[in-house]
Write a protein that holds these residues in place. Structure first.
Motif, mmCIF file in Angstrom:
data_model
loop_
_atom_site.group_PDB
_atom_site.id
_atom_site.type_symbol
_atom_site.label_atom_id
_atom_site.label_comp_id
_atom_site.label_asym_id
_atom_site.label_seq_id
_atom_site.Cartn_x
_atom_site.Cartn_y
_atom_site.Cartn_z
ATOM 1 N N GLY A 64 12.052 -31.590 32.012
ATOM 2 C CA GLY A 64 13.440 -31.562 32.431
ATOM 3 C C GLY A 64 13.677 -30.618 33.587
ATOM 4 O O GLY A 64 12.759 -29.953 34.087
ATOM 5 N N SER A 65 14.919 -30.532 34.027
ATOM 6 C CA SER A 65 15.248 -29.756 35.227
ATOM 7 C C SER A 65 14.946 -28.273 35.072
ATOM 8 O O SER A 65 14.631 -27.601 36.057
ATOM 9 N N ARG A 66 15.007 -27.743 33.862
ATOM 10 C CA ARG A 66 14.732 -26.321 33.672
ATOM 11 C C ARG A 66 13.248 -25.992 33.802
ATOM 12 O O ARG A 66 12.872 -24.823 33.837
ATOM 13 N N ASP A 67 12.440 -27.022 33.849
ATOM 14 C CA ASP A 67 10.988 -26.850 33.867
ATOM 15 C C ASP A 67 10.411 -27.026 35.269
ATOM 16 O O ASP A 67 9.210 -26.914 35.463
ATOM 17 N N ILE A 68 11.262 -27.292 36.247
ATOM 18 C CA ILE A 68 10.800 -27.649 37.581
ATOM 19 C C ILE A 68 9.991 -26.530 38.226
ATOM 20 O O ILE A 68 8.971 -26.773 38.887
ATOM 21 N N THR A 69 10.400 -25.297 38.055
ATOM 22 C CA THR A 69 9.707 -24.176 38.704
ATOM 23 C C THR A 69 8.249 -24.103 38.289
ATOM 24 O O THR A 69 7.362 -23.902 39.133
ATOM 25 N N ALA A 70 7.993 -24.293 37.011
ATOM 26 C CA ALA A 70 6.608 -24.241 36.524
ATOM 27 C C ALA A 70 5.782 -25.378 37.097
ATOM 28 O O ALA A 70 4.606 -25.210 37.449
ATOM 29 N N VAL A 71 6.405 -26.560 37.230
ATOM 30 C CA VAL A 71 5.688 -27.699 37.800
ATOM 31 C C VAL A 71 5.393 -27.463 39.273
ATOM 32 O O VAL A 71 4.284 -27.741 39.754
ATOM 33 N N ARG A 72 6.354 -26.928 40.001
ATOM 34 C CA ARG A 72 6.136 -26.665 41.424
ATOM 35 C C ARG A 72 4.983 -25.683 41.643
ATOM 36 O O ARG A 72 4.216 -25.814 42.600
ATOM 37 N N LYS A 73 4.863 -24.729 40.756
ATOM 38 C CA LYS A 73 3.772 -23.761 40.885
ATOM 39 C C LYS A 73 2.424 -24.459 40.780
ATOM 40 O O LYS A 73 1.501 -24.171 41.546
ATOM 41 N N LEU A 74 2.319 -25.389 39.852
ATOM 42 C CA LEU A 74 1.080 -26.147 39.732
ATOM 43 C C LEU A 74 0.867 -27.063 40.930
ATOM 44 O O LEU A 74 -0.260 -27.218 41.421
ATOM 45 N N GLN A 75 1.952 -27.672 41.409
ATOM 46 C CA GLN A 75 1.834 -28.545 42.577
ATOM 47 C C GLN A 75 1.227 -27.802 43.760
ATOM 48 O O GLN A 75 0.328 -28.309 44.447
ATOM 49 N N HIS A 76 1.729 -26.620 44.002
ATOM 50 C CA HIS A 76 1.246 -25.854 45.156
ATOM 51 C C HIS A 76 -0.128 -25.249 44.907
ATOM 52 O O HIS A 76 -0.733 -24.699 45.835
ATOM 53 N N GLY A 77 -0.625 -25.372 43.673
ATOM 54 C CA GLY A 77 -1.990 -24.952 43.389
ATOM 55 C C GLY A 77 -3.019 -26.018 43.696
ATOM 56 O O GLY A 77 -4.223 -25.760 43.648
ATOM 57 N N ILE A 78 -2.551 -27.243 44.009
ATOM 58 C CA ILE A 78 -3.465 -28.319 44.402
ATOM 59 C C ILE A 78 -3.783 -28.153 45.886
ATOM 60 O O ILE A 78 -2.886 -28.084 46.718
ATOM 61 N N ARG A 79 -5.039 -28.108 46.219
ATOM 62 C CA ARG A 79 -5.434 -27.926 47.612
ATOM 63 C C ARG A 79 -6.128 -29.172 48.129
ATOM 64 O O ARG A 79 -6.989 -29.740 47.454
ATOM 65 N N VAL A 80 -5.747 -29.613 49.317
ATOM 66 C CA VAL A 80 -6.379 -30.750 49.991
ATOM 67 C C VAL A 80 -6.752 -30.311 51.397
ATOM 68 O O VAL A 80 -5.896 -29.811 52.146
ATOM 69 N N ALA A 81 -8.002 -30.494 51.782
ATOM 70 C CA ALA A 81 -8.423 -30.080 53.121
ATOM 71 C C ALA A 81 -9.688 -30.809 53.529
ATOM 72 O O ALA A 81 -10.564 -31.063 52.690
ATOM 73 N N PRO A 82 -9.806 -31.177 54.820
ATOM 74 C CA PRO A 82 -11.094 -31.682 55.316
ATOM 75 C C PRO A 82 -12.169 -30.621 55.104
ATOM 76 O O PRO A 82 -11.878 -29.418 55.007
ATOM 77 N N LEU A 83 -13.411 -31.049 55.027
ATOM 78 C CA LEU A 83 -14.504 -30.121 54.733
ATOM 79 C C LEU A 83 -14.543 -28.955 55.704
ATOM 80 O O LEU A 83 -14.734 -27.797 55.298
ATOM 81 N N SER A 84 -14.344 -29.211 56.998
ATOM 82 C CA SER A 84 -14.416 -28.129 57.985
ATOM 83 C C SER A 84 -13.308 -27.112 57.776
ATOM 84 O O SER A 84 -13.508 -25.902 57.967
ATOM 85 N N VAL A 85 -12.121 -27.569 57.370
ATOM 86 C CA VAL A 85 -11.028 -26.650 57.079
ATOM 87 C C VAL A 85 -11.318 -25.886 55.801
ATOM 88 O O VAL A 85 -11.098 -24.671 55.703
ATOM 89 N N PHE A 86 -11.822 -26.575 54.819
ATOM 90 C CA PHE A 86 -12.144 -25.942 53.539
ATOM 91 C C PHE A 86 -13.163 -24.829 53.725
ATOM 92 O O PHE A 86 -13.111 -23.806 53.051
ATOM 93 N N ASN A 87 -14.094 -25.055 54.668
ATOM 94 C CA ASN A 87 -15.123 -24.051 54.928
ATOM 95 C C ASN A 87 -14.677 -22.969 55.897
ATOM 96 O O ASN A 87 -15.474 -22.130 56.299
ATOM 97 N N GLY A 88 -13.408 -23.006 56.328
ATOM 98 C CA GLY A 88 -12.876 -21.917 57.124
ATOM 99 C C GLY A 88 -12.916 -22.118 58.613
ATOM 100 O O GLY A 88 -12.848 -21.146 59.371
ATOM 101 N N ASP A 89 -13.006 -23.360 59.089
ATOM 102 C CA ASP A 89 -12.983 -23.634 60.526
ATOM 103 C C ASP A 89 -11.542 -23.505 61.013
ATOM 104 O O ASP A 89 -10.719 -24.378 60.814
ATOM 105 N N THR A 90 -11.205 -22.393 61.662
ATOM 106 C CA THR A 90 -9.832 -22.122 62.084
ATOM 107 C C THR A 90 -9.416 -22.957 63.287
ATOM 108 O O THR A 90 -8.247 -22.946 63.664
ATOM 109 N N ARG A 91 -10.339 -23.685 63.886
ATOM 110 C CA ARG A 91 -9.972 -24.512 65.034
ATOM 111 C C ARG A 91 -9.205 -25.750 64.602
ATOM 112 O O ARG A 91 -8.565 -26.408 65.411
#
Length: 474
Positions: A195-222
């Motif tokens: 429900g709506s009172r639970d949204i904050t906890a869900v958002r925290k988990l959402q932002h814990g999901i990481r998606v990145a190309p391999l070069s970004v994941f390995n720290g390629d700042t370019r």
């Protein structure tokens, strides 16, 4: 009675192909002045439309979602739903109110893309990845070695590497390698919300999901940093990708299919389908040249294709007015009819182990459900939805919107504390007018439909041995 007879699309395809070969074989002995039959063209256009529909739909959906305009986001970026869907018309069709979704399109053209899921600490989290033909290439429910009870209770932190076919290189330590034959992957993650009172906890988990190309994941700042943006309209929204695909004429549809095929080849068991497309002048990556002088046959084939995509094949499960997908969904092989119908009715659907969604729009007498009436759904003790996760029933307008109900956005299910009778059975009362029943489900005032969702279903929900009860008008 439950229907579960597998209908292989290749049967009708073969018939069309034989007709085409017979036509071609007869060309050498047919006088030039004799009119040429175009029946094979109509059949092959219809067959090819059913075959190509999922790829064209996914390609349009990707184009709509990716970009820099408002409501869009770059590839390899997750967009998070930040709130429960609003009530009213013109919204996404049958939006779920049990979870908040995160979705993104991964581009594997240059390198692998890495996805990291956080520990959900017991909260239900379902994630899946589909290739451009809507096959499920990976999901949390299908992880080998993961106990079913553990999957239903949440996920542990894990790293998944979506890798282009035949790619060689080093991946992050502990990453699960998932090889994909298409350039793009549609990734979705759904997190249970209370429900709506639970949204904050869900958002925290959402932002814990990481998606990145391999070069970004390995720290390629370019390479630019991956960002998050609000989720745009659902694929099933009014005027969304399905409507755009339906509006394409034959040249537009097959032109789109030809271009998408260049980066997203079909499975190895589909060479015959490409041969039929070649007969129609559709070649991957090349301009389309449909047969000349056959506009009527092409238009008729396109119309038949539209009809077949929207028609349930015989291996869709049906019982007591409900219909749902069972075996075969998510991993279709040559069952093009099921694949197209699943993409048309439930875009992004997973396997029968991920989720089952049953729908009904009529009562036990075959009449349309209407909020002016009162209905009861009686679950016998052994008929309660079989799940390892949880289940819910939600009412929508006939167009798939959440109705203006009071209280709004109410679903009935075990997560909502549905109360059982003394004998273990369970009754759900459905009506627009408030009812004093323990398990009252508010319904829209006019014609409506019901959607029953089974999260982390047990095997009997997908093999046809379980069936939802009929909706009885009181």
């Amino acid at each position: 009675m439950i229907k579960n007879r597998r209908e292989l699309f290749s049967v009708s395809w073969t018939c069309a192909s034989l007709a085409g070969l017979a036509f071609l074989a007869g060309c050498a002995s047919t006088p030039a002045s004799s009119p040429k039959s175009t029946g094979w063209i109509k059949n092959e256009v219809a067959d090819s439309y059913v075959f190509g529909y999922p790829l064209v739909l996914m390609d349009v959906a990707r184009e709509v979602a990716n970009g820099t305009d408002p409501g869009q986001a770059p590839v390899n970026t997750l967009r998070h739903a930040q709130a429960l869907p609003p009530v009213g018309t013109g919204r996404p069709a049958t939006p779920g109110i049990d979870t908040l979704d995160s979705t993104g399109w991964l581009d594997l053209s240059e390198e692998p893309v890495i996805v990291v899921l956080p520990d959900s600490h017991g909260r239900y989290l379902d994630a899946r990845a589909l290739d451009m033909w809507t096959n499920v290439v990976w999901s949390t429910a299908a992880q080998s070695g993961a106990p079913a009870a553990a999957r239903a209770a949440g996920v542990r932190q894990q790293t998944i590497a979506f890798v282009p076919k035949d790619w060689h290189g080093n991946l992050p330590a502990g990453a699960k390698r998932v090889e994909v034959s298409t350039r793009y992957v549609w990734f979705t993650a759904r997190i249970q919300t209370n429900g709506s009172r639970d949204i904050t906890a869900v958002r925290k988990l959402q932002h814990g999901i990481r998606v990145a190309p391999l070069s970004v994941f390995n720290g390629d700042t370019r390479v630019a940093t991956v960002v998050t943006r609000p989720m745009p309209s659902d694929m099933s929204a009014a005027g969304g990708p399905p409507a755009k695909v339906a509006a394409l004429d034959a040249a537009g549809f097959f032109g789109r299919l030809a271009q998408a095929l260049a980066d997203n080849p079909p499975a190895p068991d589909d060479p015959h389908a490409l041969k039929i497309l070649g007969d129609l002048g559709v070649t991957p990556g090349a301009p389309v040249q449909l047969p000349a002088g056959a506009s009527d046959a092409i238009a008729a084939g396109l119309a038949e294709g539209h009809e077949r995509v929207a028609s349930a094949p015989t291996n869709v499960l049906t019982a007591n007015g409900w219909s749902w997908f069972g075996d075969g969904v998510g991993n279709y092989g040559p069952d093009y009819a099921l694949r197209a119908y699943a993409a048309y009715t439930q875009p992004g659907i997973g396997t029968k182990d991920d989720e089952i969604r049953a729908t009904v729009a009529q009562d036990s007498d075959g009449h349309a459900l209407n909020g002016a009436n009162r209905y009861v759904i009686h679950f016998a003790p052994n008929q309660v939805p079989p799940v390892r996760g949880f289940w819910s029933i939600t009412a929508y307008t006939k167009d798939g919107a959440l109705g203006e109900t009071t209280p709004p956005r109410v679903a009935v299910g075990d997560r909502n504390g549905a109360k059982r009778n003394r004998d273990g059975s369970l009754d759900v009362t459905v009506s627009a007018a408030r009812a004093k029943a323990a398990n009252w489900l508010p319904a829209p005032r006019g014609d409506f439909q019901l959607v029953m969702r089974l999260y982390a279903p047990k095997p009997q929900a997908g093999d046809g041995s379980w069936q939802p009860p009929e909706v009885v008008r009181q």
